[in-house]
Design a protein around this motif. Structure first.
Motif, PDB file in Angstrom:
ATOM      1  N   ALA A 153       8.327  -7.606  13.290  1.00 38.82           N
ATOM      2  CA  ALA A 153       8.067  -6.162  13.297  1.00 38.82           C
ATOM      3  C   ALA A 153       8.921  -5.439  12.258  1.00 38.82           C
ATOM      4  O   ALA A 153       8.424  -4.570  11.524  1.00 38.82           O
ATOM      5  N   GLU A 154      10.195  -5.796  12.161  1.00 40.39           N
ATOM      6  CA  GLU A 154      11.084  -5.140  11.196  1.00 40.39           C
ATOM      7  C   GLU A 154      10.583  -5.348   9.771  1.00 40.39           C
ATOM      8  O   GLU A 154      10.593  -4.413   8.959  1.00 40.39           O
ATOM      9  N   ALA A 155      10.145  -6.550   9.463  1.00 38.02           N
ATOM     10  CA  ALA A 155       9.656  -6.842   8.115  1.00 38.02           C
ATOM     11  C   ALA A 155       8.368  -6.070   7.819  1.00 38.02           C
ATOM     12  O   ALA A 155       8.196  -5.508   6.728  1.00 38.02           O
ATOM     13  N   LEU A 156       7.452  -6.035   8.782  1.00 31.17           N
ATOM     14  CA  LEU A 156       6.172  -5.351   8.574  1.00 31.17           C
ATOM     15  C   LEU A 156       6.353  -3.838   8.483  1.00 31.17           C
ATOM     16  O   LEU A 156       5.640  -3.173   7.716  1.00 31.17           O
ATOM     17  N   VAL A 157       7.284  -3.284   9.233  1.00 29.08           N
ATOM     18  CA  VAL A 157       7.540  -1.840   9.160  1.00 29.08           C
ATOM     19  C   VAL A 157       7.997  -1.482   7.747  1.00 29.08           C
ATOM     20  O   VAL A 157       7.516  -0.514   7.145  1.00 29.08           O
ATOM     21  N   ASP A 158       8.939  -2.261   7.210  1.00 27.48           N
ATOM     22  CA  ASP A 158       9.423  -1.988   5.855  1.00 27.48           C
ATOM     23  C   ASP A 158       8.310  -2.163   4.821  1.00 27.48           C
ATOM     24  O   ASP A 158       8.152  -1.343   3.905  1.00 27.48           O
ATOM     25  N   ALA A 159       7.543  -3.235   4.944  1.00 23.31           N
ATOM     26  CA  ALA A 159       6.477  -3.493   3.972  1.00 23.31           C
ATOM     27  C   ALA A 159       5.435  -2.383   3.986  1.00 23.31           C
ATOM     28  O   ALA A 159       4.942  -1.966   2.930  1.00 23.31           O
ATOM     29  N   THR A 160       5.102  -1.910   5.167  1.00 24.84           N
ATOM     30  CA  THR A 160       4.080  -0.868   5.288  1.00 24.84           C
ATOM     31  C   THR A 160       4.524   0.415   4.589  1.00 24.84           C
ATOM     32  O   THR A 160       3.699   1.146   4.030  1.00 24.84           O
ATOM     33  N   GLU A 161       5.827   0.673   4.593  1.00 23.38           N
ATOM     34  CA  GLU A 161       6.332   1.857   3.874  1.00 23.38           C
ATOM     35  C   GLU A 161       6.003   1.798   2.390  1.00 23.38           C
ATOM     36  O   GLU A 161       5.840   2.831   1.746  1.00 23.38           O
ATOM     37  N   ALA A 162       5.920   0.592   1.848  1.00 22.50           N
ATOM     38  CA  ALA A 162       5.650   0.425   0.416  1.00 22.50           C
ATOM     39  C   ALA A 162       4.166   0.398   0.105  1.00 22.50           C
ATOM     40  O   ALA A 162       3.786   0.340  -1.066  1.00 22.50           O
ATOM     41  N   LEU A 163       3.313   0.450   1.132  1.00 21.85           N
ATOM     42  CA  LEU A 163       1.878   0.276   0.918  1.00 21.85           C
ATOM     43  C   LEU A 163       1.056   1.476   1.380  1.00 21.85           C
ATOM     44  O   LEU A 163      -0.113   1.333   1.719  1.00 21.85           O
ATOM     45  N   LEU A 164       1.657   2.648   1.380  1.00 21.81           N
ATOM     46  CA  LEU A 164       0.904   3.864   1.697  1.00 21.81           C
ATOM     47  C   LEU A 164       0.044   4.225   0.491  1.00 21.81           C
ATOM     48  O   LEU A 164       0.497   4.178  -0.655  1.00 21.81           O
ATOM     49  N   SER A 165      -1.196   4.596   0.735  1.00 24.11           N
ATOM     50  CA  SER A 165      -2.114   4.875  -0.371  1.00 24.11           C
ATOM     51  C   SER A 165      -2.124   6.336  -0.789  1.00 24.11           C
ATOM     52  O   SER A 165      -2.741   6.688  -1.795  1.00 24.11           O
ATOM     53  N   THR A 166      -1.426   7.184  -0.052  1.00 25.66           N
ATOM     54  CA  THR A 166      -1.383   8.606  -0.390  1.00 25.66           C
ATOM     55  C   THR A 166      -0.127   9.228   0.199  1.00 25.66           C
ATOM     56  O   THR A 166       0.453   8.696   1.151  1.00 25.66           O
ATOM     57  N   GLU A 167       0.296  10.336  -0.371  1.00 26.69           N
ATOM     58  CA  GLU A 167       1.415  11.107   0.173  1.00 26.69           C
ATOM     59  C   GLU A 167       0.908  12.349   0.895  1.00 26.69           C
ATOM     60  O   GLU A 167       1.687  13.105   1.469  1.00 26.69           O
ATOM     61  N   SER A 168      -0.397  12.537   0.887  1.00 27.92           N
ATOM     62  CA  SER A 168      -0.999  13.715   1.520  1.00 27.92           C
ATOM     63  C   SER A 168      -0.974  13.581   3.047  1.00 27.92           C
ATOM     64  O   SER A 168      -1.538  12.632   3.605  1.00 27.92           O
ATOM     65  N   GLY A 169      -0.317  14.513   3.694  1.00 32.56           N
ATOM     66  CA  GLY A 169      -0.270  14.526   5.151  1.00 32.56           C
ATOM     67  C   GLY A 169       0.552  13.419   5.764  1.00 32.56           C
ATOM     68  O   GLY A 169       0.414  13.132   6.959  1.00 32.56           O
ATOM     69  N   PRO A 213       3.136  11.406   7.709  1.00 35.74           N
ATOM     70  CA  PRO A 213       4.083  11.730   8.784  1.00 35.74           C
ATOM     71  C   PRO A 213       5.512  11.413   8.340  1.00 35.74           C
ATOM     72  O   PRO A 213       5.727  10.666   7.387  1.00 35.74           O
ATOM     73  N   SER A 214       6.480  11.977   9.026  1.00 35.92           N
ATOM     74  CA  SER A 214       7.874  11.733   8.661  1.00 35.92           C
ATOM     75  C   SER A 214       8.202  10.250   8.795  1.00 35.92           C
ATOM     76  O   SER A 214       7.559   9.515   9.552  1.00 35.92           O
ATOM     77  N   ARG A 215       9.210   9.839   8.089  1.00 35.28           N
ATOM     78  CA  ARG A 215       9.578   8.419   8.064  1.00 35.28           C
ATOM     79  C   ARG A 215       9.951   7.910   9.457  1.00 35.28           C
ATOM     80  O   ARG A 215       9.520   6.837   9.873  1.00 35.28           O
ATOM     81  N   ASP A 216      10.762   8.672  10.177  1.00 35.86           N
ATOM     82  CA  ASP A 216      11.196   8.232  11.507  1.00 35.86           C
ATOM     83  C   ASP A 216      10.006   8.088  12.454  1.00 35.86           C
ATOM     84  O   ASP A 216       9.932   7.131  13.233  1.00 35.86           O
ATOM     85  N   VAL A 217       9.074   9.026  12.376  1.00 37.94           N
ATOM     86  CA  VAL A 217       7.899   8.975  13.250  1.00 37.94           C
ATOM     87  C   VAL A 217       7.014   7.795  12.881  1.00 37.94           C
ATOM     88  O   VAL A 217       6.489   7.096  13.753  1.00 37.94           O
ATOM     89  N   ARG A 218       6.836   7.548  11.586  1.00 29.84           N
ATOM     90  CA  ARG A 218       6.039   6.397  11.143  1.00 29.84           C
ATOM     91  C   ARG A 218       6.628   5.095  11.668  1.00 29.84           C
ATOM     92  O   ARG A 218       5.917   4.233  12.175  1.00 29.84           O
ATOM     93  N   ARG A 219       7.921   4.957  11.528  1.00 30.16           N
ATOM     94  CA  ARG A 219       8.574   3.714  11.944  1.00 30.16           C
ATOM     95  C   ARG A 219       8.497   3.532  13.453  1.00 30.16           C
ATOM     96  O   ARG A 219       8.293   2.426  13.950  1.00 30.16           O
ATOM     97  N   GLN A 243      16.244  -3.354   0.036  1.00 30.17           N
ATOM     98  CA  GLN A 243      17.059  -2.153   0.183  1.00 30.17           C
ATOM     99  C   GLN A 243      17.134  -1.721   1.647  1.00 30.17           C
ATOM    100  O   GLN A 243      16.248  -2.015   2.444  1.00 30.17           O
ATOM    101  N   THR A 244      18.209  -1.004   1.957  1.00 33.05           N
ATOM    102  CA  THR A 244      18.309  -0.374   3.275  1.00 33.05           C
ATOM    103  C   THR A 244      17.523   0.931   3.230  1.00 33.05           C
ATOM    104  O   THR A 244      16.997   1.324   2.186  1.00 33.05           O
ATOM    105  N   MET A 245      17.455   1.620   4.338  1.00 34.84           N
ATOM    106  CA  MET A 245      16.691   2.862   4.380  1.00 34.84           C
ATOM    107  C   MET A 245      17.267   3.936   3.475  1.00 34.84           C
ATOM    108  O   MET A 245      16.544   4.837   3.019  1.00 34.84           O
ATOM    109  N   ASP A 246      18.559   3.858   3.207  1.00 34.16           N
ATOM    110  CA  ASP A 246      19.163   4.860   2.320  1.00 34.16           C
ATOM    111  C   ASP A 246      19.244   4.397   0.871  1.00 34.16           C
ATOM    112  O   ASP A 246      19.928   5.007   0.040  1.00 34.16           O
ATOM    113  N   GLY A 247      18.529   3.309   0.542  1.00 27.93           N
ATOM    114  CA  GLY A 247      18.430   2.866  -0.839  1.00 27.93           C
ATOM    115  C   GLY A 247      19.511   1.933  -1.313  1.00 27.93           C
ATOM    116  O   GLY A 247      19.494   1.498  -2.474  1.00 27.93           O
TER     117      GLY A 247
END
Length: 460
Positions: A105-121, A123-129, A186-190
Motif C-alpha cells: 500500500a505504501e508503495a502504491l500510494v507514492d506511485a499514484t501521486e506521480a501518475l495523476l493525469s490532471t491538476e484540475s480539482g 484533492p489535497s495530498r493528505d486526503v488522497r493518501r 524521496q520523502t513527502m517533503d522532497g
C-alpha cells in the motif's frame, strides 16, 4: 428507464476445477438478474471483478441488457492506473503477510501521486493518501462502503490517473516509470528517502508491472527500459549501537526501577538481550515455550510463533497484531534457544510474581491486555536515559529495542560459538548472519594481521 439499473451486486469469484482446466467465474447481478463471466486466469478474473466493484461503488448505472456499466465502451475498457492497483492488491492480499500488505500500500500510494493525469480539482495530498490507504485494504474495501468524503476522492482518482495502456506507448512508458522511481526516492517533503525504503518500494512496483504483463494488460515491464541506480543500503549492524554486558545489566536494572509497569518488563527486555528474541517473538512468548527453567544453570525455550504489529487495517482479524509462523521458517517449524542463567532467574521471578495471561502469555499489561509497543517503548526510552551516561545516551548506543537482539548475537559470535549454531538460535541463515554482523565480531582482525606478519616477515 427499464434498460438500466443502479442495483448492482458483485459476489465472490467462483472456481470450477475441471479435469483439464480450471475456470474462474466472476459473478454479479444487476437489478436481480444474475450474470457471470468465465476466465481461465485467476488474475484476469480479479481485474474484471475489481472494475465492476469500482463502478458499483461510484453509483454508476448498469445495463440490464449486458450487465455491465453503461459507461464502459463495448470494444474495450480503458483501465486506469488506480483501477489496476486495486486488482493488484486484491491478487496479492491472500498470500501476503500484514506487514507486506502495508508495504504494498505504501508503495502504491507514492506511485499514484506521480501518475495523476490532471491538476484540475485535485484533492489535497493528505486526503488522497488517506483515501488510497482505505482502498488498498482489501478486507475493509470488501466489507464496508467507503465514507462519503473518501468515496468522492476515489471517484476522482479513477477518472484522473493515467491509463495503464499509456505504459505501453513508446517513450511515454519510460517517462511514467521514471516519474514513479523519482517519487519513491524521496520523502513527502522532497528529501532523499532511506535507501532500504526506496529499494523496497521499487521491488513492490516492479512486481505490480510484472503482474500487469502476466495477465496481458501490459506488453512489457516499463521499469526495464529505465536506468535507475539503486541507493546503497547499509546491511551491517553498526557496532556503535551494540551494548556490552555491563551496560545491559545497568539498563535492565533501570527498567525494573522505572515504574510498576517497568517491573513487568525487566524479563521482557531480558529476552531480547540474553536470547536474541525479536520484539514480536517476545510479545507472543507463552509458558509452553519455556521448556526448562531450572533453579540453577541454563534453561531452554522453543519458539513456535511471533506476533508482528502491522496495524488493524492490514490484518485479516482487524486487530493490530496477527499471530504468524517464525520469520524465515516454514509454517509449523520451531526454533530452540538456550536460556542464559541470568535470564532463567528473571523469568522465574517474573512468573512467580505476575503469573501468565490469556493463552499462557508470559508478558501482559497490568490489566491483562497485550504488551503494546507504546507501553514498552515508553519504558525503554526512560530507562535508557537513567542507565546510561550523558555521553552514552547521546550516542547511537542501543537507540532502539531491536539493538538488544543485536547485542545478544554479537556476544555469541565473539564468544566463539560456531556461526551455524548462532544462526540456528537467532533464526538467520549463516550467510545473512555473517554479513549483518561482520562489523561486530571483535578480536579476529588482530589475529589475521598476526598471521600475515608471520607469513611475510623476513627470516633474517
Amino acid at each position: 428507464m427499464k434498460d438500466i439499473t443502479y442495483d448492482a451486486r458483485i459476489y465472490k469469484t467462483e472456481v470450477y476445477k475441471g479435469k483439464k482446466v480450471t475456470t474462474y467465474y466472476v459473478r454479479w447481478s444487476t437489478g436481480g438478474k444474475p450474470w457471470k463471466e468465465p476466465y481461465r486466469n485467476a488474475a484476469q478474473a480479479d481485474v474484471f471483478r475489481s472494475e465492476l466493484m469500482t463502478a458499483a461503488r461510484r453509483g454508476e448505472a448498469f445495463s440490464m441488457a449486458t450487465g455491465r456499466p453503461v459507461s464502459w465502451k463495448r470494444e474495450e475498457t480503458a483501465l486506469s492506473w488506480y483501477g489496476f492497483t486495486l486488482a493488484f492488491v486484491e491478487a496479492k492480499w491472500p498470500h501476503a503477510s500484514p506487514n507486506h500488505r502495508r508495504g504494498i500500500a505504501e508503495a502504491l500510494v507514492d506511485a499514484t501521486e506521480a501518475l495523476l493525469s490532471t491538476e484540475s480539482g485535485v484533492p489535497s495530498r493528505d486526503v488522497r493518501r488517506t483515501a488510497l490507504r482505505w482502498a488498498y485494504s482489501t478486507r475493509i474495501r470488501d466489507g464496508e462502503k467507503a465514507p462519503a468524503d473518501l468515496e468522492k476522492v476515489l471517484r476522482w482518482l479513477e477518472d484522473n490517473t493515467v491509463a495503464l495502456a499509456d505504459f505501453d506507448e513508446q517513450g511515454r512508458g519510460a517517462v511514467l516509470a521514471r516519474a514513479i522511481l523519482t517519487r519513491i526516492s524521496q520523502t513527502m517533503d522532497g528529501k532523499p528517502a532511506a535507501a532500504n525504503t526506496a529499494n523496497r518500494k521499487r521491488m513492490v512496483l516492479n512486481s505490480a508491472m510484472e503482474y500487469g504483463q502476466e495477465i496481458g494488460l501490459l506488453k512489457a515491464n516499463p521499469f526495464k527500459t529505465v536506468k535507475w541506480t539503486r541507493p546503497r543500503t547499509l546491511s551491517t549492524v553498526d557496532p556503535r549501537a551494540v551494548i556490552n554486558s555491563e551496560q545491559a545489566r545497568r539498563f535492565l536494572t533501570a527498567v525494573r526501577l522505572d515504574s510498576k509497569r517497568g517491573e513487568r518488563m525487566e524479563a521482557f527486555f531480558g529476552c531480547m538481550y540474553y536470547a536474541a528474541l525479536r520484539p514480536e517473538e517476545v510479545v507472543d512468548l507463552r509458558r509452553v515455550h519455556l521448556h526448562s527453567l531450572p533453579e540453577e544453570g541454563w534453561g531452554e525455550m522453543r519458539l513456535t510463533n511471533a506476533e508482528p504489529r502491522a496495524g488493524s487495517r492490514w490484518t485479516n482479524s482487524g486487530k493490530p497484531r496477527e499471530r504468524r509462523g517464525l520469520k524465515h521458517r516454514a509454517e509449523g517449524d520451531t526454533r530452540p534457544i538456550p536460556i542464559h542463567p541470568e535470564l532463567v532467574s528473571l523469568l522465574r521471578a517474573h512468573l512467580g510474581r505476575f503469573g501468565t495471561g490469556p493463552e499462557g502469555r508470559v508478558f501482559i499489561g497490568p490489566r491483562g491486555g497485550l504488551m503494546t509497543d507504546r507501553a514498552y517503548l515508553k519504558v525503554f526510552h526512560e530507562a535508557r536515559k537513567k542507565a546510561f551516561t550523558s555521553e552514552e545516551a547521546s550516542s547511537p548506543l542501543m537507540d532502539v529495542p531491536y539493538t538488544l537482539r543485536h547485542a545478544a548475537v554479537s556476544t555469541w559470535l565473539n564468544a566463539g560459538v560456531p556461526a551455524p549454531q548462532v544462526a540456528e538460535w537467532a533464526g538467520h541463515s549463516v550467510d545473512v548472519l555473517l554479513r549483518v554482523y561482520a562489523k561486530c565480531i571483535y578480536g579476529q582482525q588482530s589475529e589475521a594481521m598476526s598471521r600475515i606478519w608471520e607469513a611475510t616477515r623476513s627470516s633474517m
